[in-house]
Write a protein that holds these residues in place. Structure first.
Motif, PDB file in Angstrom:
ATOM      1  N   ARG A   1       0.869  -1.184   0.000  1.00  0.00           N
ATOM      2  CA  ARG A   1       0.000   0.000   0.000  1.00  0.00           C
ATOM      3  C   ARG A   1       0.905   1.232   0.000  1.00  0.00           C
TER       4      ARG A   1
ATOM      5  N   ASN B   1      -1.737  13.973  -5.280  1.00  0.00           N
ATOM      6  CA  ASN B   1      -2.797  14.396  -4.371  1.00  0.00           C
ATOM      7  C   ASN B   1      -4.053  13.562  -4.580  1.00  0.00           C
TER       8      ASN B   1
ATOM      9  N   ASP C   1      -0.079  17.659  -1.231  1.00  0.00           N
ATOM     10  CA  ASP C   1      -0.647  17.258   0.047  1.00  0.00           C
ATOM     11  C   ASP C   1       0.408  16.401   0.742  1.00  0.00           C
ATOM     12  N   HIS C   2       1.040  16.963   1.782  1.00  0.00           N
ATOM     13  CA  HIS C   2       2.062  16.161   2.452  1.00  0.00           C
ATOM     14  C   HIS C   2       1.555  15.583   3.767  1.00  0.00           C
ATOM     15  N   GLU C   3       0.233  15.691   4.004  1.00  0.00           N
ATOM     16  CA  GLU C   3      -0.297  15.213   5.289  1.00  0.00           C
ATOM     17  C   GLU C   3      -1.398  14.173   5.164  1.00  0.00           C
ATOM     18  N   VAL C   4      -1.833  13.908   3.942  1.00  0.00           N
ATOM     19  CA  VAL C   4      -2.895  12.903   3.767  1.00  0.00           C
ATOM     20  C   VAL C   4      -2.395  11.553   4.296  1.00  0.00           C
ATOM     21  N   GLN C   5      -3.300  10.730   4.723  1.00  0.00           N
ATOM     22  CA  GLN C   5      -3.058   9.455   5.414  1.00  0.00           C
ATOM     23  C   GLN C   5      -2.743   9.659   6.892  1.00  0.00           C
ATOM     24  N   GLY C   6      -2.561  10.914   7.311  1.00  0.00           N
ATOM     25  CA  GLY C   6      -2.467  11.211   8.742  1.00  0.00           C
ATOM     26  C   GLY C   6      -1.189  10.773   9.432  1.00  0.00           C
ATOM     27  N   GLY C   7      -0.167  10.404   8.650  1.00  0.00           N
ATOM     28  CA  GLY C   7       1.043   9.885   9.295  1.00  0.00           C
ATOM     29  C   GLY C   7       2.143  10.914   9.470  1.00  0.00           C
ATOM     30  N   SER C   8       1.851  12.163   9.153  1.00  0.00           N
ATOM     31  CA  SER C   8       2.899  13.187   9.140  1.00  0.00           C
ATOM     32  C   SER C   8       3.493  13.428  10.529  1.00  0.00           C
TER      33      SER C   8
ATOM     34  N   ARG D   1       4.609   8.290  10.092  1.00  0.00           N
ATOM     35  CA  ARG D   1       4.225   7.192  10.982  1.00  0.00           C
ATOM     36  C   ARG D   1       3.264   6.338  10.150  1.00  0.00           C
TER      37      ARG D   1
ATOM     38  N   LEU E   1      -0.938   4.146  12.040  1.00  0.00           N
ATOM     39  CA  LEU E   1      -1.438   5.231  12.882  1.00  0.00           C
ATOM     40  C   LEU E   1      -1.438   4.875  14.357  1.00  0.00           C
TER      41      LEU E   1
ATOM     42  N   MET F   1      -4.257  10.572  -5.664  1.00  0.00           N
ATOM     43  CA  MET F   1      -4.053   9.205  -5.175  1.00  0.00           C
ATOM     44  C   MET F   1      -4.142   9.134  -3.652  1.00  0.00           C
ATOM     45  N   GLY F   2      -4.084  10.287  -2.994  1.00  0.00           N
ATOM     46  CA  GLY F   2      -4.129  10.274  -1.534  1.00  0.00           C
ATOM     47  C   GLY F   2      -2.840   9.748  -0.933  1.00  0.00           C
TER      48      GLY F   2
END
Lengths: 960, 272
Positions: free
Chosen positions: A326, A369, A630-637, A657, A660, A371-372
């Motif tokens: 993924r 972006n 978008d450098h924060e999508v997926q919330g792992g930043s 990260r 999550l 692709m998320g």
């Protein structure tokens, strides 16, 4: 079916942002007479609608009720005094049109099945402009010849999209009787990019089996043997002469880059140089894989489409690694000509670097972006030798189950193609990218450009993740360069495959069997599925409207058999296809160039030089690029590319990260400096490795879990003097990897980055090696950033500053190259990285930044303005070599392995204890006064500037 | 404590579903990501949930306009079940693309009886480009159950089409007086301002809207991207970081827990 035409304009009073940006761009072209630009969207929908329903489609679907209005039919030029010029931009027939696909689906949601749908953009330019200005605006700004047609005025209709169905006609290319000249001519005529030895090898194969090849067979061989796919150069044997001394490599790659990986033999390396991406351990359950690709030639022709499919393609690499990963992060590194170049200085057939840059950034932005996937790390590098050959490196990292890192296709498995349909786009991409560019490529190779549709890829990803979890397939790979040919060919290499080409779903009629086989139409993967799993996997795909088709079956005869409507069109031995490519021996020469150090006057103040370096395109803030991703999508930043008190300082590396609910992180960085390569690519490569590793260490990455990737972009390596530098760089990769115990896990090369101008001059890119690196972060809460944190904290420099201004930005801004290129100390560098990593993990460090372009002075300036604090530094504290006595060298030398570290006063003892056996010194303090002051050993303030002034200089070049 | 069930709606191009699911679970809900096709197939599926979240992404590539194609799909297939869901006193949250969808499907601000978007839209940023940056948000209404009145929060935006535009001045005045404006973009000190304080040029700095019930919220910023301290852009500069995004999810979960006693709530509307 009737074709309905809709035009959608902004209502007056609502700003037309696209029209406005086109107007700005026209101004930049130097055309001042255009007063306004009105933009409109055009939809051409074939459907049996009545007028009332057409109005509903216009009102409810195509138009925003608040700020837009629509017009059914063709609106005329607006009334008024100003002269209006109409330009309509249509995609060429067969070019993917994602919006059209969505509109078709939406009209279906409204209850009507539409036929063909097309979209276009219309521009109304107000003002007096000449016909030639109109042409310039249309060609240079609004449309791209490769993929789009411009219709000027209001009369003409775009060409019909309907194509004639294909009638089978098997073509043979007689090869057995040809002489050498004939073989070379055939290769050239059919764009095979095969050289004479290869053509002869193919000829003798067909003489042996006593028949002539079909076109599809020869195309398959050309694609499989292309430089892009087999890396002939890096795998060849090389006779290298270094300043007259001979060195021999049996297999260049195996004897250098890969040798280090093999000798290091790390138990955390799971699959290296084997699959679509290199795979390493992440935690107990998961692995990460990383791949970086280039998409240079397509991006030169169509910056937007080329870079979009570049990122789209590399995302499919992790998706097609093992049983599929993924994607969790993207990286992108670009090399362009300098963006302030005059239009008249651009060679024919080449786009302006600013247009290339804007297009490339937009392409990566829109694909990544959508692709998320967060785009977290990158770099942009400028040099005029990239003018005709921009470099677009795109990387992707994936997270995968440790138990699913290997493929296992078996005979009897069905060959299932999933994702997008096949069109004519991207024919000959693999072979084209292996050749040299010329001023005619723009027209000759327009078909090699692919157009991406990220949503098709995202949909495919969503269902593949589910199919993977359910264990419904045995192998997966992507249709990248070479399309089905390479995907099926590779997966079936040890088995054999039978394919029925007419089963493959097409975007439109008219494709020949060969086009179906070699098209590089995007967003497709190939799976090996057991017949008993077909129903279940198809249910998952159908459930989210993802098309999948059984196109054949893997066999056990090690033959590739292709059929069209039952007729055999190809029968090739897998052995010949994959192992028949002749092995090359090449010659390489390296002659150490005779560069000299310039003699520059010493100055009392270096404020001006520092400001100039901060404003150099390579050093200046890339915020304009970064924020579009978008450098924060997926919330792992965890560590973002921009950091500091105003969220705008330059981070050394990114940390994410990936899981999550876990605190384990992944640090991602890169290193590159082509300027050093002009002096010696050996030291350039080592500097790149050290830089990538420094960056990882600075944010808290472990120094003992670093994995590296190499991406060589070079000129024409059939020339010994071009291959020589590559060999030097490859040797450095071995030495660097061994010294840091950081194995290379994947790599790629893109050669022939040369451009033949109309007048016959050749532009070659500088030797460019990108090093990408990843490492593990055990606890993300211990990460640090580069911004100065608090007044009265202590600042240390760890690592020796040497008299190494060769290839530096200090020299570059004054027009010199110099000779003293930074030479990595292979003994000290790993120790320094290890101790810094340890100090950070023990919580002794509050900020850390490495010295790279612009040296110590730039590093201190960046730390200060990113933190919104002052720094008072004293060069008497600087650990330096004896011969580094000039102030300018101390300030701007780009010696490797140097870190500036901020430590709280109470941690002084603990920190110093860790650094004892390394060159280090306390250089100063963080202050509150908002000034960067650096005093020379003689006590003079050689730098004294407001941090706001420094920051402005750094931000201005790309304040676009 | 009642079990709170949240559904995170997936569709082609939606890409913030996993982190939204995670945020809901951190807040104590049981969250499930479900593709819109499953709900169109079986509209009763929504019955077992009390919260619908339309997460961020680029549904159908944002083709035609952001959120437009998915909104069209909802209008033609799911409007009734979603309206029933809201009437039952349940909650709907639209984040970024989800907000665009709610507006374009006419669900927000939901003032008119018509089933169409008429009064407000979300269009291209004034900068004409996608931007990822952090913004401060000041709540403007006491009605919205997702919001803690008076608490300014800090969240990231990541969008190219986030400019809220209202049909006319009179409508804007009604939005304000009737409490439809949920959040405004402000600076660190709570004051409105130009770019980049207002990152997209939204009219009146509007960052989010709520409906007449206060149980539907749409906002451009991403609360699911700030549910752990290390997501804050300056966490390394501070020892105490509050994960502001959690307030949105926690308030929603708390509301459901307080207002829905039984896990198997279906038709009647026990909302206070």
């Amino acid at each position: 079916m009737k074709q309905w035409r809709f035009e959608v304009f902004n209502k007056s009073g609502f700003s037309d942002v696209h029209g406005k940006s086109v107007l700005d761009d026209i101004g930049e072209l130097g055309i001042a007479s255009v007063q306004a630009v009105q933009s409109a969207k055009v939809f051409l929908i074939e459907a049996d609608l009545d007028k009332a329903f057409a109005e509903r489609v216009g009102r409810e679907l195509l138009t925003d009720p608040v700020c837009e209005q629509y017009y059914v039919g063709r609106s005329g030029a607006p009334a008024g005094l100003a002269r209006a010029t109409l330009i309509e931009v249509h995609l060429k027939s067969g070019v993917t049109d994602p919006v059209a696909e969505s509109v078709r689906a939406a009209v279906a949601d409204m209850g009507v099945e539409a036929g063909n749908v097309r979209t276009a953009r219309k521009y109304v330019l107000l003002g007096q402009i000449t016909d030639s200005q109109t042409q310039t605006i249309a060609k240079k700004l609004l449309a791209n010849d490769c993929i789009e047609d411009c219709i000027i005025g209001n009369e003409e209709e775009p060409p019909s999209p309907h194509l004639r169905p294909y009638e089978l006609q098997i073509t043979h290319w007689p090869i057995r009787e040809l002489d050498d000249e004939g073989l070379a001519a055939l290769s050239k005529q059919k764009d095979l990019f095969l050289n004479l030895i290869e053509m002869q090898t193919i000829q003798s194969y067909y003489r042996q089996i006593d028949r002539d090849p079909t076109d599809i067979e020869l195309e398959s061989i050309a694609q499989t043997w292309s430089e892009h796919c087999v890396h002939k150069t890096l795998k060849s044997s090389v006779d290298m002469s270094v300043d007259g001394q001979q060195v021999y490599f049996e297999d260049l790659l195996k004897d250098t880059v890969f040798k280090a990986t093999k000798q290091l033999d790390k138990d955390w390396c799971i699959s290296v140089f084997a699959d679509n991406a290199g795979v390493v351990d992440f935690d107990d359950d998961s692995a990460v894989c990383f791949k970086v690709e280039t998409h240079n030639h397509p991006s030169a022709l169509d910056p937007y489409g080329g870079s979009a499919t570049g990122i789209g393609g590399v995302i499919r690499d992790p998706m097609g690694t093992g049983l599929g990963a993924r994607p969790i992060a993207n990286t992108d590194i670009f090399c362009f000509g300098e963006p302030d170049k005059k239009l008249e200085d651009i060679p024919k057939g080449v786009l302006h670097p600013r247009r290339i840059m804007k297009g490339v950034v937009a392409g990566v932005r829109d694909y990544g972006n959508r692709m998320g996937i967060p785009t977290v790390n990158g770099a942009v590098y400028f040099d005029d030798r990239y003018l005709a050959n921009p470099l677009v490196y795109c990387g992707n990292i994936g997270l995968m189950d440790k138990t699913k890192c290997f493929k296992n296709p078996q005979s009897g498995n069905l060959i299932v193609m999933v994702g997008g349909r096949i069109g004519r786009d991207g024919i000959h991409g693999a072979t084209f990218s292996s050749g040299q560019m010329t001023h005619e490529h723009e027209t000759v190779f327009s078909h090699a450009v692919q157009i991406g549709n990220p949503i098709t890829e995202k949909k495919m990803l969503d269902v593949l993740v589910q199919a993977n979890e359910a264990g419904l397939y045995e192998a997966i790979t992507d249709c990248g360069a070479g399309g089905l040919s390479s995907a099926v060919g590779e997966m079936g290499e040890n088995l054999g495959a039978d394919v029925d080409l007419e089963k493959a779903p097409l975007k439109y009629a008219g494709l020949s069997y060969t086009e179906i086989w070699i098209s590089e139409a995007q967003e497709r993967m190939v799976l090996a599925v057991k017949p008993e799993n077909l129903e279940a996997i198809t249910r998952i795909f159908d459930g989210e409207n993802v098309e999948s088709t059984v196109v054949g079956r893997f066999t056990d005869d090690r033959k590739l058999k292709l059929r069209y409507n039952g007729q055999l069109v190809a029968e090739l031995d897998m052995e010949f296809l994959h192992n028949g490519v002749p092995k090359y021996s090449r010659k390489a020469i390296w002659q150490t160039p005779a560069f000299a150090e310039p003699s520059l006057p010493e100055k009392d103040s270096y404020n001006g030089d520092l400001l100039q370096i901060l404003s150099a395109f390579n050093v200046a803030s890339k915020e304009w690029v970064i924020r579009q991703y978008d450098h924060e999508v997926q919330g792992g930043s965890v560590i973002k590319p921009l950091t500091g008190i105003d969220n705008d300082g330059p981070s050394d590396a990114a940390v994410i990260r990936p899981k999550l609910d876990s605190d384990k992180g992944l640090a991602i960085s890169c290193g590159m400096n082509p300027l050093y390569g002009d002096i010696d690519p050996y030291w350039m490569a080592l500097a790149g490795i050290d830089e990538a590793i420094r960056n990882l260490v600075c944010v808290g990455g472990r120094a003992d879990r670093i994995a590296l990737l190499d991406n060589f972009c070079w000129g024409d390596c059939t020339k010994p003097e071009t291959l020589g530098p590559l060999v030097r760089a490859a040797q450095a990769c071995y030495d660097g990897a061994m010294a840091f115990e950081a194995p290379f896990i994947s790599g790629k090369d893109s050669l022939n980055n040369e451009f033949a101008c109309e007048d016959g001059t050749q532009i070659s890119i500088p030797s460019t090696l990108l090093i990408s690196a990843i490492s593990i972060v055990d606890d993300v809460a211990k990460c640090v950033t580069m911004d100065a944190k608090k007044a009265s904290n202590l600042l240390f420099v760890v690592g020796e500053t040497k008299n190494e201004l060769g290839g530096s930005h200090y020299y570059k801004t004054s027009g010199h190259v110099g000779a003293n290129v930074p030479r990595l100390d292979l003994g000290t560098a790993p120790k320094t990285a290890g101790q810094i990593a340890r100090a950070i993990s023990e919580g002794l460090v509050v900020s850390c930044h490495d010295c790279s372009e612009g040296g110590l002075a730039v590093a201190l300036a960046e730390m200060a303005f990113a933190g919104g604090l002052g720094i008072d530094a004293d060069l008497r504290g600087l650990p330096r070599s004896k011969d580094c006595c000039r102030v300018d060298a101390q300030l701007f030398s780009e010696s490797n392995s140097r870190y500036v570290v901020e430590v709280k006063p109470e941690k002084y003892d603990a920190f110093v204890r860790l650094m004892l056996n390394l060159p280090f010194g306390q250089i100063g303090k963080v202050t509150e006064d908002g000034r960067l002051v650096i005093r020379s050993e003689a006590g003079r303030a050689v730098i004294d500037a407001e941090i706001d002034t420094l920051k402005q200089a750094w931000q201005k070049p790309f304040d676009w | 404590m009642a079990q709170v069930n949240a559904i995170v709606l997936r569709a082609a191009g939606i890409n913030c579903d996993m982190e939204t699911e995670y945020a809901l679970e951190l807040a104590g809900a049981r969250a499930q990501r479900v593709h819109i096709n499953r709900i169109i197939e079986d509209k009763n599926l929504l019955d077992e949930f009390q919260i619908i979240v339309l997460p961020g992404g680029f549904s159908y590539g944002d083709d035609v306009a952001a959120g437009k194609i998915l909104a069209n799909q909802i209008v033609h297939h799911l409007l009734e079940p979603i309206q029933k869901f809201i009437e039952q006193g349940k909650l709907v949250l639209g984040i970024c693309n989800g907000f665009q969808v709610l507006v374009k499907a006419g669900i927000l601000p939901g003032r008119t009886s018509s089933e169409r978007q008429e009064e407000v839209t979300i269009t291209y940023n004034d900068s004409a480009k996608f931007e990822d940056r952090w913004v401060y948000l000041a709540p403007q209404t006491d009605r919205c159950v997702f919001i803690e009145p008076g608490r300014q929060i800090y969240l990231p935006i990541a969008h190219g089409e986030g400019k809220v535009v209202v049909k006319d001045e009179a409508t804007l005045e009604q939005f304000k007086s009737e409490g439809h404006v949920a959040f405004k973009y402000v600076d660190a000190n709570g004051r409105e301002g130009d770019y980049p304080v207002n990152p997209n040029g939204s009219v009146d700095s509007i960052a989010g809207l709520t409906d007449t019930t206060g149980r539907v919220l749409g906002l451009m910023p991403h609360p699911e991207r700030f549910v752990r301290p290390t997501q804050h852009p300056r966490w390394s500069r501070s020892d105490n970081v509050d994960s502001d995004g959690m307030t949105i999810f926690s308030n929603a979960v708390k509301y459901v827990q307080e207002n829905f006693a039984s896990r198997h709530f279906s038709v009647s509307s026990p909302c206070s």
